[in-house]
Enzyme design. Structure first.
Site, mmCIF file in Angstrom:
data_model
loop_
_atom_site.group_PDB
_atom_site.id
_atom_site.type_symbol
_atom_site.label_atom_id
_atom_site.label_comp_id
_atom_site.label_asym_id
_atom_site.label_seq_id
_atom_site.Cartn_x
_atom_site.Cartn_y
_atom_site.Cartn_z
ATOM 1 C CE LYS A 43 -68.449 62.475 -35.600
ATOM 2 N NZ LYS A 43 -69.291 61.730 -34.653
ATOM 3 N N GLY B 154 -66.320 58.404 -28.581
ATOM 4 C CA GLY B 154 -67.196 57.492 -27.857
ATOM 5 C C GLY B 154 -67.753 58.030 -26.555
ATOM 6 C CB CYS C 224 -32.590 76.237 -10.969
ATOM 7 S SG CYS C 224 -32.358 77.099 -9.413
ATOM 8 C CG MET D 94 -70.502 63.639 -25.565
ATOM 9 S SD MET D 94 -70.391 65.301 -26.155
ATOM 10 C CE MET D 94 -69.269 65.174 -27.496
ATOM 11 C CB SER E 34 -30.644 80.671 -10.818
ATOM 12 O OG SER E 34 -31.369 79.519 -11.131
ATOM 13 C CE1 TYR F 27 -30.518 78.537 -15.867
ATOM 14 C CE2 TYR F 27 -29.626 80.597 -16.707
ATOM 15 C CZ TYR F 27 -29.799 79.700 -15.672
ATOM 16 O OH TYR F 27 -29.272 79.952 -14.448
ATOM 17 N NE ARG G 177 -73.026 59.528 -37.888
ATOM 18 C CZ ARG G 177 -72.414 58.352 -37.800
ATOM 19 N NH1 ARG G 177 -71.388 58.187 -37.007
ATOM 20 N NH2 ARG G 177 -72.835 57.335 -38.535
ATOM 21 N NE ARG H 207 -61.512 60.615 -34.958
ATOM 22 C CZ ARG H 207 -62.385 60.019 -34.178
ATOM 23 N NH1 ARG H 207 -63.330 60.706 -33.581
ATOM 24 N NH2 ARG H 207 -62.344 58.728 -33.975
ATOM 25 C CG HIS I 94 -63.346 52.122 -26.105
ATOM 26 N ND1 HIS I 94 -62.802 51.916 -24.856
ATOM 27 C CD2 HIS I 94 -63.896 53.349 -26.079
ATOM 28 C CE1 HIS I 94 -63.044 52.966 -24.103
ATOM 29 N NE2 HIS I 94 -63.708 53.863 -24.814
HETATM 30 C C1 PEP Z 1 -35.789 76.463 -5.126
HETATM 31 O O1 PEP Z 1 -36.006 76.893 -4.011
HETATM 32 O O2 PEP Z 1 -36.545 76.600 -6.091
HETATM 33 C C2 PEP Z 1 -34.554 75.704 -5.388
HETATM 34 C C3 PEP Z 1 -34.213 75.350 -6.601
HETATM 35 O O3 PEP Z 1 -33.824 75.349 -4.310
HETATM 36 P P1 PEP Z 1 -34.193 74.146 -3.339
HETATM 37 O O4 PEP Z 1 -35.332 73.412 -3.936
HETATM 38 O O5 PEP Z 1 -32.971 73.326 -3.238
HETATM 39 O O6 PEP Z 1 -34.543 74.870 -2.077
#
Ligand code: PEP
Ligand code: MG
Length: 886
Positions: free
Chosen positions: A27, A106, A836, A108, A769, A856, A97, A342, A460
């Site tokens: 503010k 709102g 993954c 404080m 992975s 990825y 304020r 703001r 609010h």
């Molecule tokens: C993991 O272990 O991160 C994985 C992707 O395999 P899972 O969860 O199937 O053991």
């Protein structure tokens, strides 16, 4: 020289600017910036957030050199306005304020009309020629000061005011005159006495007490809760600033007013002036939802010049700040003042629409656009809607304002506490209140949705619900909320406490009973555009974890660039397959096992074809069987009986075999690659199925990119044994069918040993992975299935800051990942690397993946849009390879 704590702005000089949010709060910094822009802001000064930090670090004491600085600033204010603090002719009045670096609407405290006392109230009466106004302002100040600064219960003041109204036989404040307010003032002073407090007549004393009260309010329970809910880490903030601003009055008559406007519609993001105002009112009246305000358009008719000036300022501010602005204004006797600007809170849908529009209007670039939307909001955008079929049959009972979109259904509760309690038990609730206030924030967060029968689009309830992405319908005036009897009545229908209702935040409609909600499908319009921007900005690919074509389809619609993990174990539970699988598992000989596997082969081919088809043109990573075999064995007597019969063995024999498969510690037992080492024929069947599926589709002219992934490898020899078998089968099939199919063989990295010997594995593998679920389990030695019992103690005691299964533990597991990455890439510069585990969909972990330079992330299909945005944000924030914190 003493430290600088106070920053002034007025028509002579301005000491702050918009970049100084950390020390001036949002503010204060923006008031200074507006003063620099020459906009009509009332003059004032900001006491910096550093003072708040000092106050809390020093046993709630203010620094010694603050007082002279504040006195000096008050003098300057008196001079520029030609008024005097506490004067009986022309008194200076101020508001005090709060305002932290991040807006906490709102949460404080704020005190208005400060500087009024028994003398200056006369001055205000003379100055405004309005005795009633002066005494009303005075009693409001005494009330607010008592409530906020001295913690005298608000209800006592309300009771005194009601007493005067009762005695006069009137219902509303508007019917009271100056004499009545004088009586109210007397009663209020008595309350102070009863409470053992005194109302200070000295304005400077009023100011000091109020400044301290605002600093104190930084740590009031609702502010703490707000920071918790919004994940605003206290460590990142010094505290709140205090703004002392010359008062302007919107309640000086019919040529005065006050309002809140947005430069775009905060609900839809549409480019149009949007807002509400109340004539002859003070700002708090709009926010509190006590009177229902008029839409901004009507100001055009009432005060055309003010409307023109206001909209010009709105344009200017939006251009200047390059974002949608939420602006508070007051008109005092025809003169416009801007009290605050703001970046406006907005619904997730509006956030996306505005970000894309601003790029198209040339105000921001794509990198900035992706930073304008919170990844968590993307998830909310894929908000549930009511099932259209159920909606046809639903009983409509009333309508309010569509304050925050989505569809929500739940049992009605009438208090925030109850909402929290019920939600803890896993119940879905809708919080029903006449209006909400800051105390209700916890309950609003716990509820599926919020329904009120008072207040407008900037009340609010509306503002907070939008910020939270919660469905809300507000100001549903036809719905009677009977708090005493705990029921609501509308359209002849009575709904009692804990009975179901359903609310539609897109249309503002309310229905009796439970209406099923469904998720919308796919991405459309601006969201798709924003995520295209995200992909342009991002350095990470986003794939999906998908085991069935349906999930693969959703993943594609949400922009996944392939499948990063197909858990094949899920494919064996279908009714026509499970028995074959069980037969395979309890087989006593390789021959028996191969026979059972032969029967499973056609199913697997079909499974993989389905996935390849949905993901045509993208890589599909298929993981060989991973869980302990014991997970597939028959459990019930019936299952045992049936299987024993097909196998031609006794139930007893079968039970014995099942028992032999039992393990003490199955997650570290005979699973993953270890199963394939013992029973190579299982991996052989799966390899064959993957290749045959791919070959068949190739022959149909489809583009397929299979990647075969070996789970739980910890030793390079495990990998090479499997890889040799896979390549032999694959190459033979490719030759036999005479196709030009490329495939990859890689491994999960989820055993700490694999990280350490990743150079050896990398030499052999096409890709890694990271299975961060198992890598966290084995890295920390925390069982995935049991850690819930103790993790909260660990977090409370600060051993781990966050749940390591949700957000990558950067200094431990993160370091293992870095070691593996460096090792793998040292022997194989072409190694493709991703994540993954569940962390693949978590924005914080995605940022880590970007920083260490993965290729990825892979996550559940519904999180793909979130991950795309999070990946882009990481790229917009940090250059790749920036030093990671571990
Ligand atoms: C993991 O272990 O991160 C994985 C992707 O395999 P899972 O969860 O199937 O053991
Ligand atoms: Mg795993």
């Amino acid at each position: 020289m003493s430290k600088k704590y106070v920053y002034v702005w007025n028509n002579r000089r301005v000491e702050g600017n918009a970049k100084m949010k950390d020390i001036l709060g949002g503010k204060g910094a923006n008031l200074a910036e507006m003063a620099l822009l020459g906009l009509p802001v009332p003059p004032g000064f900001t006491i910096s957030t550093e003072v708040c930090k000092y106050y809390w670090d020093n046993g709630m004491k203010l620094p010694d050199d603050l007082k002279p600085a504040v006195e000096q600033a008050m003098h300057e204010l008196e001079e520029v306005l030609g008024k005097k603090f506490g004067d009986n002719d022309n008194p200076l009045l101020v508001s005090v304020r709060s305002g932290a670096a991040v807006s906490m609407p709102g949460m404080m405290d704020t005190i208005l009309n400060l500087g009024l006392n028994d003398v200056s109230v006369q001055g205000l009466a003379k100055q405004t020629n309005n005795e009633r106004f002066a005494w009303d302002s005075y009693r409001r100040f005494i009330q607010m000061f008592g409530d906020v600064s001295l913690e005298i219960p608000h209800a006592k003041f309300e009771e005194a005011l009601n007493k005067v109204k009762r005695e006069k036989g009137v219902k509303t404040d508007i019917e009271l005159d100056a004499e009545d307010f004088k009586k109210v003032v007397e009663l209020y002073k008595k309350i102070y006495q009863e409470e053992g407090k005194s109302f200070p007549q000295d304005p400077m004393e009023q100011l000091w007490i109020s400044i301290e009260a605002v600093f104190r309010s930084w740590n009031n329970p609702r502010a703490i809760k707000y920071r918790q809910i919004n994940k605003l880490d206290d460590k990142n903030f010094l505290g709140t600033a205090v703004n002392v601003v010359a008062m302007v009055f919107g309640n000086m008559g019919e040529d005065s007013g006050t309002g809140v406007v947005f430069t775009r519609d905060p609900s839809t993001g549409e480019k149009k002036y949007y807002g509400e105002f109340l004539m002859n009112a003070q700002g708090e009246d709009v926010v509190a939802g006590i009177r229902t305000p008029q839409p901004l358009d009507e100001l055009k008719n009432i005060m055309p010049d003010v409307y023109k000036e206001l909209t010009e300022i709105m344009d200017k501010l939006e251009h200047h700040f390059r974002d949608m602005q939420d602006i508070e204004f007051t008109v005092e006797r025809g003169k416009l003042y801007i009290l605050q600007t703001r970046n406006g809170k907005r619904t997730p849908a509006a956030a996306v629409k505005i970000a894309v529009a601003l790029v198209k209007e040339g105000l921001i670039n794509k990198q900035e656009a992706v930073m304008r939307v919170d990844p968590a909001d993307i998830e909310k955008l894929l908000h549930p809607v009511f099932d259209p079929e159920e909606l046809k049959r639903a009983q409509y009972i009333g309508k309010g304002l569509p304050a925050s979109p989505g569809a929500a259904t739940g049992k009605i509760v009438f208090s925030a506490e109850e909402a929290e309690e019920m939600a803890k038990k896993g119940e879905q609730v809708i919080l029903v209140r006449p209006e909400t206030s800051a105390e209700d924030v916890g309950g609003m967060n716990a509820a599926q949705g919020i329904l009120t029968n008072r207040g407008g689009m900037t009340s609010h309830a509306a503002v907070v619900a939008r910020g939270m992405g919660k469905t809300a319908v507000v100001g549903a005036e036809n719905i009677l909320i009977d708090l005493k009897n705990r029921l609501i009545k509308a359209n002849g229908v009575v709904i009692k406490d804990k009975e179901w209702i359903s609310i539609d935040g897109n249309e503002g409609k309310v229905y009796a009973g439970k209406v099923k909600t469904i998720r919308p499908e796919g991405l459309a319009g601006e969201l798709a555009t924003l995520l295209d921007y995200a992909d342009e900005v991002s350095d990470l690919g986003v794939r999906a974890n998908a085991d069935v074509p349906r999930d693969a389809k959703v993943a594609r619609e949400y922009g996944a660039q392939g499948i990063g993990l197909c858990r094949t174990e899920h494919m064996f539970f279908g009714p026509e397959r499970i028995n074959k699988m069980r037969r395979m598992i309890v087989s006593k000989s390789e021959e028996q096992r191969r026979k059972a596997l032969e029967e499973l082969l056609p199913y697997q081919i079909e499974d993989f074809k389905g996935l390849f088809k949905e993901m045509e043109g993208f890589s599909v990573t298929i993981r060989l069987l991973d869980p302990p075999l014991h997970e597939f064995v028959p459990e019930t007597d019936e299952q045992i009986k049936e299987l024993a019969k097909t196998l031609g063995i006794t139930e007893e024999e079968l039970r014995q075999t099942v028992k032999e498969l039992e393990e003490f510690n199955p997650m570290m037992g005979h699973r993953g690659v270890r199963v394939a080492i013992t029973y190579p024929e299982i991996a052989e069947m799966q390899t064959k199925a993957i290749l045959l599926a791919a070959i068949e589709l190739m022959k149909e002219g489809k583009k397929v990119h299979p990647e075969i992934m070996i789970p739980l490898v910890g030793n390079v020899k495990e990998f090479t044994i499997l890889k040799d078998s896979i390549t032999q089968i694959a190459d033979e099939l490719i030759k036999e069918h005479n196709v030009d199919l490329e495939y990859k063989v890689g491994t999960m990295i989820e055993v700490p040993r694999a990280c350490v010997v990743a150079d050896q594995i990398g030499e052999q593998a096409d890709f890694f992975s990271f299975g961060t679920n198992d890598l966290t389990q084995l890295g920390l030695g925390f069982s995935r299935d049991d850690y819930g019992k103790f993790i909260n103690d660990y977090i409370e005691k600060g051993i781990y800051e966050k749940d390591p299964f949700q957000h990558i533990d950067r200094e431990g597991v993160g370091k293992l990942i870095k070691i593996a990455l460096d090792g793998g890439r040292s022997t194989n510069p072409h190694l493709k690397v991703g994540i993954c585990g569940e962390h693949g969909g978590d924005p914080e972990s995605i940022e880590f993946a970007h920083l260490v330079g993965l290729d990825y992330v892979s996550c559940s299909p519904y999180r793909v849009p979130v991950a795309r945005l999070a990946a882009a944000q990481a790229a917009a924030k940090y250059k790749r390879g920036k030093k990671v914190n571990y």
